[in-house]
Write a protein that holds these residues in place. Structure first.
Motif, PDB file in Angstrom:
ATOM      1  N   GLU A 128       0.834  -1.204   0.000  1.00 41.79           N
ATOM      2  CA  GLU A 128       0.000   0.000   0.000  1.00 41.79           C
ATOM      3  C   GLU A 128       0.871   1.258   0.000  1.00 41.79           C
ATOM      4  O   GLU A 128       1.898   1.322   0.686  1.00 41.79           O
ATOM      5  CB  GLU A 128      -0.909   0.001   1.232  1.00 41.79           C
ATOM      6  N   TYR A 129       0.448   2.265  -0.777  1.00 38.78           N
ATOM      7  CA  TYR A 129       1.157   3.546  -0.855  1.00 38.78           C
ATOM      8  C   TYR A 129       0.158   4.690  -0.745  1.00 38.78           C
ATOM      9  O   TYR A 129      -0.973   4.589  -1.230  1.00 38.78           O
ATOM     10  CB  TYR A 129       1.901   3.689  -2.190  1.00 38.78           C
ATOM     11  N   GLN A 130       0.586   5.766  -0.146  1.00 36.60           N
ATOM     12  CA  GLN A 130      -0.198   6.989  -0.146  1.00 36.60           C
ATOM     13  C   GLN A 130       0.011   7.718  -1.466  1.00 36.60           C
ATOM     14  O   GLN A 130       1.121   7.765  -1.999  1.00 36.60           O
ATOM     15  CB  GLN A 130       0.220   7.898   1.020  1.00 36.60           C
ATOM     16  N   GLY A 131      -1.069   8.295  -1.985  1.00 35.62           N
ATOM     17  CA  GLY A 131      -0.969   9.047  -3.224  1.00 35.62           C
ATOM     18  C   GLY A 131      -0.208  10.349  -3.024  1.00 35.62           C
ATOM     19  O   GLY A 131       0.110  10.748  -1.902  1.00 35.62           O
ATOM     20  N   GLY A 132       0.112  10.997  -4.146  1.00 33.50           N
ATOM     21  CA  GLY A 132       0.834  12.253  -4.099  1.00 33.50           C
ATOM     22  C   GLY A 132       2.333  12.086  -4.095  1.00 33.50           C
ATOM     23  O   GLY A 132       3.062  13.004  -3.698  1.00 33.50           O
ATOM     24  N   GLN A 133       2.830  10.946  -4.541  1.00 30.84           N
ATOM     25  CA  GLN A 133       4.272  10.711  -4.559  1.00 30.84           C
ATOM     26  C   GLN A 133       4.698   9.987  -5.830  1.00 30.84           C
ATOM     27  O   GLN A 133       3.906   9.337  -6.510  1.00 30.84           O
ATOM     28  CB  GLN A 133       4.704   9.897  -3.342  1.00 30.84           C
TER      29      GLN A 133
END
Length: 302
Positions: free
Chosen positions: A272-277
């Motif tokens: 899982e990754y947070q968006g905006g990167q």
């Protein structure tokens, strides 16, 4: 066409040379009944599709769909499944098709496909071409229509000296024609395509009911993100899958931008990754980077 094909049971047509094709592209000097080519020439493919559509509709046929080599504004009204023509077998050509497909989609024509691997040239025994073929096959898995077609080298000898038998034929182009490694990769992506049928059906329904592109530039779903307006090498397949094709030779990793405001899941690792990167991700020969903003979609990649 009605007498010699439709009445004999043909209910779908491969409508080639829908541009039309010229020997010399001197458009300033071409004239049609409606006017000069530079003013009205581009309506030809639309009228070509319309001719078949309205004829088939008159016969009572429903859900009409024909494969065409060209399209123009309005072609989507006439069951046009458009492919990008007899293109070269190269990474440069693949990049061109990537751009053309997204332009076609944002122009309102949802049915799009390419000759996987390109049409002209390409020897299945050539390791360099096998790489192109694999990368194109992976990209094709996440296109509205996935289809394999091409005039492969070397050509086979004519079968006879009469009529069509005098023609040379292209070399083998089945998925098993490229060696065991490529065959295994192709099987993997064909199974994924099969698994994705429910998801693709939802995307096609949205295209039918709302005009939503099946494939779309990143800015279509994320218009507030400046990075998505600058994106030129990734796209959305439906509204939940972000696809980052590998369109250059020799790459084993590439960067991917994940839009902000969402959690994204690498469909291969489930990480899982947070968006905006921006991420630097693995793209070894059997992998095309794919991310989903819905963890449930990852099950189709198991």
């Amino acid at each position: 066409m009605k007498e010699n094909y439709y009445k004999k049971g043909i209910k779908i047509f491969w409508l080639d040379e829908a541009e039309p094709e010229y020997s010399f592209y001197d458009f300033d000097n071409y004239r049609y009944y409606l006017g000069p080519n530079v003013q009205i020439g581009n309506i030809y493919p639309k009228c070509y599709a319309q001719t078949f559509y309205e004829g088939m509709e008159k016969e009572g046929q429903k859900n009409i769909l024909n494969l065409l080599r060209c399209a123009w504004a309005g072609s989507q009204k006439y069951g046009a499944l458009v492919w990008s023509g007899d293109i070269h077998s190269s990474f440069e050509s693949m990049r061109n098709q990537f751009s053309a497909g997204l332009n076609m989609a944002i122009a309102g024509i949802p049915w799009w496909t390419t000759d996987i691997g390109g049409f002209h040239g390409g020897n299945p025994g050539d390791p360099a071409f096998r790489e192109i073929f694999v990368r194109w096959f992976q990209y094709g898995t996440f296109c509205p229509v996935m289809r394999l077609h091409g005039d492969r080298e070397p050509h086979t000898a004519p079968l006879s000296e009469v009529r069509g038998g005098r023609c040379h034929s292209g070399g083998p182009n089945e998925v098993w024609s490229y060696g065991e490694e490529v065959y295994d990769i192709c099987k993997k992506y064909m199974l994924i395509r099969e698994n994705l049928k429910p998801y693709i059906s939802d995307a096609m329904t949205a295209a039918h009911e709302k005009g939503t592109p099946v494939i779309s530039p990143m800015f279509y779903h994320f218009p507030e993100e400046g990075e998505c307006w600058n994106s030129s090498d990734e796209y959305m397949f439906g509204d939940k899958l972000l696809i980052a094709p590998v369109m250059y030779s020799g790459l084993t990793s590439r960067t991917v931008y994940l839009p902000a405001g969402k959690k994204w899941f690498d469909v291969w690792s489930r990480k899982e990754y947070q968006g905006g990167q921006v991420l630097n991700v693995d793209c070894s020969i059997d992998l095309i980077p794919v991310f989903s903003c819905d963890e449930n979609i990852c099950k189709y990649f198991a």
